[in-house]
Design an enzyme around this catalytic site. Structure first.
Site, PDB file in Angstrom:
ATOM      1  N   GLU A  87      -0.802  -8.784   5.253  1.00 28.57           N
ATOM      2  CA  GLU A  87      -0.374  -9.001   6.648  1.00 28.57           C
ATOM      3  C   GLU A  87      -1.530  -8.902   7.645  1.00 28.57           C
ATOM      4  O   GLU A  87      -1.368  -9.270   8.794  1.00 28.57           O
ATOM      5  CB  GLU A  87       0.751  -8.027   7.023  1.00 28.57           C
ATOM      6  N   HIS A  95      -3.082  -5.296   1.710  1.00 27.11           N
ATOM      7  CA  HIS A  95      -2.388  -5.658   2.953  1.00 27.11           C
ATOM      8  C   HIS A  95      -2.562  -7.144   3.251  1.00 27.11           C
ATOM      9  O   HIS A  95      -3.490  -7.513   3.972  1.00 27.11           O
ATOM     10  CB  HIS A  95      -2.990  -4.879   4.130  1.00 27.11           C
ATOM     11  N   CYS A 140       0.836  -1.203   0.000  1.00 23.77           N
ATOM     12  CA  CYS A 140       0.000   0.000   0.000  1.00 23.77           C
ATOM     13  C   CYS A 140       0.874   1.258   0.000  1.00 23.77           C
ATOM     14  O   CYS A 140       1.528   1.545  -0.986  1.00 23.77           O
ATOM     15  CB  CYS A 140      -0.986  -0.068   1.164  1.00 23.77           C
TER      16      CYS A 140
HETATM   17  N1  GLN Z   1      -3.715   6.231   1.033  1.00 23.63           N
HETATM   18  C1  GLN Z   1      -2.441   5.965   1.648  1.00 23.63           C
HETATM   19  C2  GLN Z   1      -1.315   6.743   0.998  1.00 23.63           C
HETATM   20  O1  GLN Z   1      -1.502   7.489   0.128  1.00 23.63           O
HETATM   21  C3  GLN Z   1      -2.116   4.498   1.640  1.00 23.63           C
HETATM   22  C4  GLN Z   1      -3.055   3.723   2.529  1.00 23.63           C
HETATM   23  C5  GLN Z   1      -2.461   2.483   3.125  1.00 23.63           C
HETATM   24  O2  GLN Z   1      -1.241   2.305   3.165  1.00 23.63           O
HETATM   25  N2  GLN Z   1      -3.309   1.631   3.642  1.00 23.63           N
HETATM   26  O3  GLN Z   1      -0.189   6.579   1.387  1.00 23.63           O
END
Ligand code: GLN
Length: 198
Positions: free
Chosen positions: A179, A177, A82
């Site tokens: 994890e 994610h 992410c």
């Molecule tokens: N929206 C977040 C970002 O721009 C990422 C979200 C996440 O890591 N769950 O970094």
């Protein structure tokens, strides 16, 4: 090297604890990386989810940005989830003004690509590289990979074709994610990369 690989989790912000738990469960020795000396100790690095613009600023505040960019350019195996995927991408769309990435993955990522409706969702995802069983993937204000460059390979797409997992050599990135759902196959693959490169 010994059987237990020594890996780091970038511990400036985000879901550090969840990654540490998966990696320790898989037998790795895990260092929480907040300073250059800690980065120098590890043979691979996980970049957690969180808020990429905040982590970006903190890498500068902690004087980690240049060592991280250099380590990735020198081939340090890494896995970003992410926000961590955003940090590993060479190119970013919809970053906040001035937001930078560390780079490494020849991809473009678009931040917060699912809008408010798809803000957070879970789905089964086919990831053939990891075997027949679907991955339970949790997306939380997730990015997508809007362009896969020539050096990167897509590992998974949503039903509509949007790319959500990529690999390039010993670099791995997922929009979601694993994890948080007990899925450890991406972390196993990351540790395989670490063992192969050490
Ligand atoms: N929206 C977040 C970002 O721009 C990422 C979200 C996440 O890591 N769950 O970094």
């Amino acid at each position: 090297m010994s059987a237990a690989p020594r890996v780091g989790v970038l511990a400036l912000q985000g879901d550090v604890r969840e990654h540490v738990a998966v990696l320790e469960h898989l037998g790795a020795r895990v260092t929480r990386v907040r300073r250059p000396s800690e980065l120098a100790e590890v043979d691979g690095l996980v970049l957690p989810g969180g808020e990429s613009s905040v982590i970006d600023k903190l890498t500068r505040a902690f004087e980690l940005r240049e060592p991280l960019v250099a380590a990735l350019a020198n081939g340090l195996p890494a896995y970003g989830t992410c926000a961590g995927l955003i940090l590993l991408a060479d190119r970013i769309e919809d970053g906040i003004p001035g937001q930078q990435t560390l780079g490494g993955l020849d991809v473009t990522v678009r931040r917060n690509a699912f809008g408010t409706q798809g803000d957070s969702f879970e789905t089964g995802l086919a990831v053939p590289t990891l075997g027949a069983a679907d991955v339970r993937a949790t997306f939380i204000r997730a990015p997508i990979v809007s362009e896969v460059g020539a050096r990167a390979t897509e590992l998974a797409t949503l039903a509509d074709g949007r790319v959500v997992a990529v690999e390039q050599g010993s670099l791995l990135g997922t929009s979601f994610h694993p994890e948080v759902t007990g899925e450890d196959r991406f972390h196993r693959r990351f540790l395989d990369h670490v063992r192969a490169s050490a």
